[in-house]
Design a protein around this motif. Structure first.
Motif, mmCIF file in Angstrom:
data_model
loop_
_atom_site.group_PDB
_atom_site.id
_atom_site.type_symbol
_atom_site.label_atom_id
_atom_site.label_comp_id
_atom_site.label_asym_id
_atom_site.label_seq_id
_atom_site.Cartn_x
_atom_site.Cartn_y
_atom_site.Cartn_z
ATOM 1 N N GLN A 59 0.355 -6.333 -7.716
ATOM 2 C CA GLN A 59 0.163 -5.670 -6.420
ATOM 3 C C GLN A 59 -1.215 -5.980 -5.849
ATOM 4 O O GLN A 59 -1.348 -6.335 -4.672
ATOM 5 C CB GLN A 59 0.343 -4.158 -6.565
ATOM 6 N N ALA A 60 -2.229 -5.841 -6.676
ATOM 7 C CA ALA A 60 -3.599 -6.088 -6.211
ATOM 8 C C ALA A 60 -3.807 -7.562 -5.866
ATOM 9 O O ALA A 60 -4.459 -7.888 -4.867
ATOM 10 C CB ALA A 60 -4.606 -5.637 -7.269
ATOM 11 N N ALA A 61 -3.237 -8.465 -6.666
ATOM 12 C CA ALA A 61 -3.414 -9.900 -6.419
ATOM 13 C C ALA A 61 -2.729 -10.319 -5.119
ATOM 14 O O ALA A 61 -3.297 -11.091 -4.335
ATOM 15 C CB ALA A 61 -2.868 -10.704 -7.599
ATOM 16 N N LEU A 62 -1.531 -9.822 -4.872
ATOM 17 C CA LEU A 62 -0.826 -10.160 -3.632
ATOM 18 C C LEU A 62 -1.588 -9.618 -2.424
ATOM 19 O O LEU A 62 -1.772 -10.320 -1.425
ATOM 20 C CB LEU A 62 0.609 -9.619 -3.666
ATOM 21 N N SER B 40 -12.469 2.859 -14.050
ATOM 22 C CA SER B 40 -12.114 3.961 -14.944
ATOM 23 C C SER B 40 -10.909 4.758 -14.439
ATOM 24 O O SER B 40 -10.261 5.457 -15.201
ATOM 25 C CB SER B 40 -13.309 4.890 -15.136
ATOM 26 N N SER B 41 -10.588 4.628 -13.166
ATOM 27 C CA SER B 41 -9.426 5.341 -12.612
ATOM 28 C C SER B 41 -8.109 4.769 -13.110
ATOM 29 O O SER B 41 -7.061 5.376 -12.937
ATOM 30 C CB SER B 41 -9.460 5.290 -11.087
ATOM 31 N N GLY B 42 -8.149 3.571 -13.707
ATOM 32 C CA GLY B 42 -6.945 2.965 -14.250
ATOM 33 C C GLY B 42 -6.220 2.039 -13.300
ATOM 34 O O GLY B 42 -5.276 1.368 -13.700
ATOM 35 N N VAL B 43 -6.634 1.978 -12.047
ATOM 36 C CA VAL B 43 -6.002 1.044 -11.122
ATOM 37 C C VAL B 43 -6.545 -0.356 -11.386
ATOM 38 O O VAL B 43 -7.519 -0.527 -12.114
ATOM 39 C CB VAL B 43 -6.244 1.441 -9.643
ATOM 40 N N MET B 44 -5.927 -1.341 -10.790
ATOM 41 C CA MET B 44 -6.366 -2.722 -10.955
ATOM 42 C C MET B 44 -7.044 -3.179 -9.674
ATOM 43 O O MET B 44 -6.512 -2.986 -8.589
ATOM 44 C CB MET B 44 -5.156 -3.599 -11.257
ATOM 45 N N ARG C 118 0.810 -1.218 0.000
ATOM 46 C CA ARG C 118 0.000 0.000 0.000
ATOM 47 C C ARG C 118 0.845 1.269 0.000
ATOM 48 O O ARG C 118 0.358 2.334 -0.345
ATOM 49 C CB ARG C 118 -0.979 -0.046 1.160
ATOM 50 N N GLU C 119 2.121 1.133 0.373
ATOM 51 C CA GLU C 119 3.065 2.250 0.285
ATOM 52 C C GLU C 119 3.669 2.349 -1.119
ATOM 53 O O GLU C 119 4.414 3.271 -1.410
ATOM 54 C CB GLU C 119 4.209 2.071 1.285
ATOM 55 N N GLY C 120 3.381 1.359 -1.963
ATOM 56 C CA GLY C 120 3.900 1.358 -3.323
ATOM 57 C C GLY C 120 5.331 0.866 -3.443
ATOM 58 O O GLY C 120 6.025 1.189 -4.409
ATOM 59 N N ARG C 121 5.758 0.040 -2.512
ATOM 60 C CA ARG C 121 7.124 -0.486 -2.542
ATOM 61 C C ARG C 121 7.308 -1.462 -3.703
ATOM 62 O O ARG C 121 6.350 -1.968 -4.273
ATOM 63 C CB ARG C 121 7.447 -1.196 -1.231
ATOM 64 N N ILE D 15 -7.094 -3.364 -4.268
ATOM 65 C CA ILE D 15 -6.822 -2.475 -5.389
ATOM 66 C C ILE D 15 -5.333 -2.176 -5.377
ATOM 67 O O ILE D 15 -4.733 -1.980 -4.325
ATOM 68 C CB ILE D 15 -7.633 -1.171 -5.259
ATOM 69 N N GLY D 16 -4.738 -2.157 -6.552
ATOM 70 C CA GLY D 16 -3.318 -1.836 -6.661
ATOM 71 C C GLY D 16 -3.022 -1.169 -7.977
ATOM 72 O O GLY D 16 -3.860 -1.159 -8.887
#
Length: 140
Positions: free
Chosen positions: A115-118, A91-95, A26-29, A109-110
């Motif tokens: 990222q989202a699957a993990l 529509s925001s483009g995230v997965m 969630r920090e985007g690491r 959401i990732g």
């Protein structure tokens, strides 16, 4: 199981490490070390969690996916064949990913599918075990 039972300590540490991965996601690491750490946790899962993970694929297959930087494949290998996966791209483009088996489900959401699957893999484990409150304190 008592508070001093070694199996309880192992389970508590294992869950704390999952929460640590989830926070880093969630920090985007960087996804690669998080996928690697998750797989190693799956390999040493305490008995009470191991049955949620299904049959673990070989370490060689997983390492090959990581070596080829195929993060999506690595995430799918971690999820296993017993889990149904739904991918959504708002529509925001995230997965957005929803994972489900006969006992539980998780969603996340990732920025990428991996990222989202993990994150959803961890959410499903927490859902199945009633550990939805992941407000842990851990040391880096």
């Amino acid at each position: 199981m008592t508070d001093n039972d070694p199996q309880r300590l192992v389970a508590d540490i294992w869950v704390t490490r999952l929460a640590w991965i989830q926070d880093r996601l969630r920090e985007g690491r960087n996804i690669e070390p998080l996928l690697r750490h998750a797989f190693h946790l799956a390999q040493i899962a305490p008995l009470k969690f191991a049955n949620l993970l299904g049959d673990l694929i070989s370490e060689e297959a997983y390492e090959a996916a990581l070596a080829h930087e195929d993060w999506d494949r690595a995430a799918n290998l971690l999820l296993g064949e017993h889990v149904r996966i739904a991918r959504l791209t708002p529509s925001s483009g995230v997965m957005a990913v929803i994972v489900r088996d006969e006992r539980s489900s998780g969603s996340a959401i990732g920025g990428t599918y991996a990222q989202a699957a993990l994150d959803a893999w961890i959410a499903r484990i927490f859902d199945a075990t009633g550990l939805n409150d992941t407000s842990f304190i851990y040391l880096d």
